[in-house]
Motif scaffolding. Structure first.
Motif, mmCIF file in Angstrom:
data_model
loop_
_atom_site.group_PDB
_atom_site.id
_atom_site.type_symbol
_atom_site.label_atom_id
_atom_site.label_comp_id
_atom_site.label_asym_id
_atom_site.label_seq_id
_atom_site.Cartn_x
_atom_site.Cartn_y
_atom_site.Cartn_z
ATOM 1 N N ALA A 1 16.375 57.421 53.419
ATOM 2 C CA ALA A 1 16.394 58.869 53.195
ATOM 3 C C ALA A 1 17.005 59.577 54.392
ATOM 4 N N GLU A 2 17.751 60.625 54.098
ATOM 5 C CA GLU A 2 18.324 61.473 55.139
ATOM 6 C C GLU A 2 17.530 62.776 55.170
ATOM 7 N N HIS A 3 17.046 63.154 56.355
ATOM 8 C CA HIS A 3 16.276 64.382 56.521
ATOM 9 C C HIS A 3 17.039 65.350 57.426
ATOM 10 N N THR A 4 17.062 66.611 57.054
ATOM 11 C CA THR A 4 17.537 67.645 57.971
ATOM 12 C C THR A 4 16.452 68.707 58.078
ATOM 13 N N PHE A 5 16.282 69.246 59.279
ATOM 14 C CA PHE A 5 15.240 70.225 59.558
ATOM 15 C C PHE A 5 15.892 71.478 60.134
ATOM 16 N N GLU A 6 15.486 72.619 59.612
ATOM 17 C CA GLU A 6 16.069 73.873 60.083
ATOM 18 C C GLU A 6 15.008 74.968 60.112
ATOM 19 N N PRO A 7 14.805 75.618 61.259
ATOM 20 C CA PRO A 7 13.861 76.735 61.310
ATOM 21 C C PRO A 7 14.328 77.872 60.409
ATOM 22 N N MET A 8 13.385 78.583 59.826
ATOM 23 C CA MET A 8 13.723 79.680 58.926
ATOM 24 C C MET A 8 12.581 80.684 58.904
ATOM 25 N N LEU A 9 12.815 81.813 58.237
ATOM 26 C CA LEU A 9 11.785 82.806 57.963
ATOM 27 C C LEU A 9 11.624 82.895 56.452
ATOM 28 N N ILE A 10 10.391 82.896 55.971
ATOM 29 C CA ILE A 10 10.176 82.879 54.525
ATOM 30 C C ILE A 10 10.537 84.229 53.914
ATOM 31 N N ASN A 11 11.092 84.170 52.688
ATOM 32 C CA ASN A 11 11.428 85.397 51.982
ATOM 33 C C ASN A 11 10.234 85.862 51.144
ATOM 34 N N GLU B 1 5.985 88.378 54.354
ATOM 35 C CA GLU B 1 7.393 87.993 54.409
ATOM 36 C C GLU B 1 7.850 87.942 55.863
ATOM 37 N N GLY B 2 8.738 86.994 56.168
ATOM 38 C CA GLY B 2 9.278 86.898 57.515
ATOM 39 C C GLY B 2 8.525 85.961 58.435
ATOM 40 N N GLN B 3 7.491 85.281 57.918
ATOM 41 C CA GLN B 3 6.762 84.319 58.737
ATOM 42 C C GLN B 3 7.635 83.087 59.002
#
Length: 258
Positions: free
Chosen positions: A192-202, A213-215
């Motif tokens: 499996a290939e995993h990518t991780f990216e920080p984000m803010l929830i919509n 929103e924005g957490q």
């Protein structure tokens, strides 16, 4: 360079409850992630994008401004909008196991709630990820995953309908998808290939977690391969940032003494 992508790659779904500008952002991010948009590429104009997506220019501008704030694209007045230098992807080797198994091994109690399950026509990017013709249909399964009765992750899985259609007959709300694939088709995840990216929830994601929103959260993309190196599943998971952490153990090659 100027992007020569077909307009069919710039797609959103007007029937979804997710705001249109967020869908546009996710579509462009996916094109970047797939390597269809690269650093230095020029995006189509706001007018062209509004025609491609079927929205007004203000919605396109809102999406573009958000991507600029995240550092994914650069706007140069009088010149155009460019894809910026992208973040490097660090390669790790997580264990190839499903969510339920990982949680049980950690001494926790996993459970799931089925949010949505349907057969869809894939976008060109999704068909590309699943290594299938864009004319074939895809099973989309979205589940809210819980740990000790607390929502932790919103997971959306995509599978080939032609290969795995019998999965639709199973109760997958609280069963391992990988286990069903093994029992029904004799297919096991080998890599499996995993990518991780920080984000803010919509706003749509926030409702599932009962959070504002924005957490902060982590967007985890997984491309799972079977023993024959064919893609079994592509998934996108939004994981709460306040309830998880990721641990990686990295080993070095055995040194050769000469």
């Amino acid at each position: 360079m100027i992007v020569a992508l077909s307009r069919h790659y710039f797609q959103i779904d007007n029937s979804k409850s997710i705001p249109l500008y967020i869908q546009i952002q996710e579509n462009i991010i996916e094109l970047i992630d797939l390597g269809m948009l690269n650093s230095g590429d020029v995006l189509p104009s706001e007018r062209d994008l509004s025609q491609y997506y079927g929205v007004n220019r203000m919605t396109v501008r809102q999406a573009i401004d958000g991507l600029v704030q995240r550092g994914l694209i650069i706007k140069q007045h009088g010149v155009g909008t460019f894809i910026s230098e992208q973040k490097p992807v660090q390669s790790f080797m997580p264990t190839v196991t499903g969510f339920s198994q990982r949680m049980r091994e950690a001494g926790m109690r996993p459970s799931s709630k089925l949010v949505e399950r349907k057969v869809i026509n894939p976008t060109p990017m999704l068909a590309h990820r699943l290594q299938m013709p864009p004319t074939e249909q895809v099973i989309m399964i979205q589940r809210l995953r819980y740990v000790n009765d607390e929502p932790l992750m919103l997971e959306t899985s995509y599978l080939s309908f032609e290969r795995f259609q019998r999965i639709l007959a199973h109760d997958i709300s609280d069963h391992s998808l990988y286990q069903i694939m093994k029992e029904e088709y004799g297919v096991q995840v080998a890599e499996a290939e995993h990518t991780f990216e920080p984000m803010l929830i919509n706003s749509a994601e926030a409702r599932h977690f009962d959070l504002p929103e924005g957490q902060p959260a982590m967007l985890v993309r997984v491309l799972a391969y079977g023993q024959d190196r064919r893609v079994m599943e592509f998934s996108k998971s939004v994981v709460r940032g306040d309830r998880c952490r990721y641990y990686f153990r990295v080993t070095t090659p055995t040194p050769i003494i000469i």
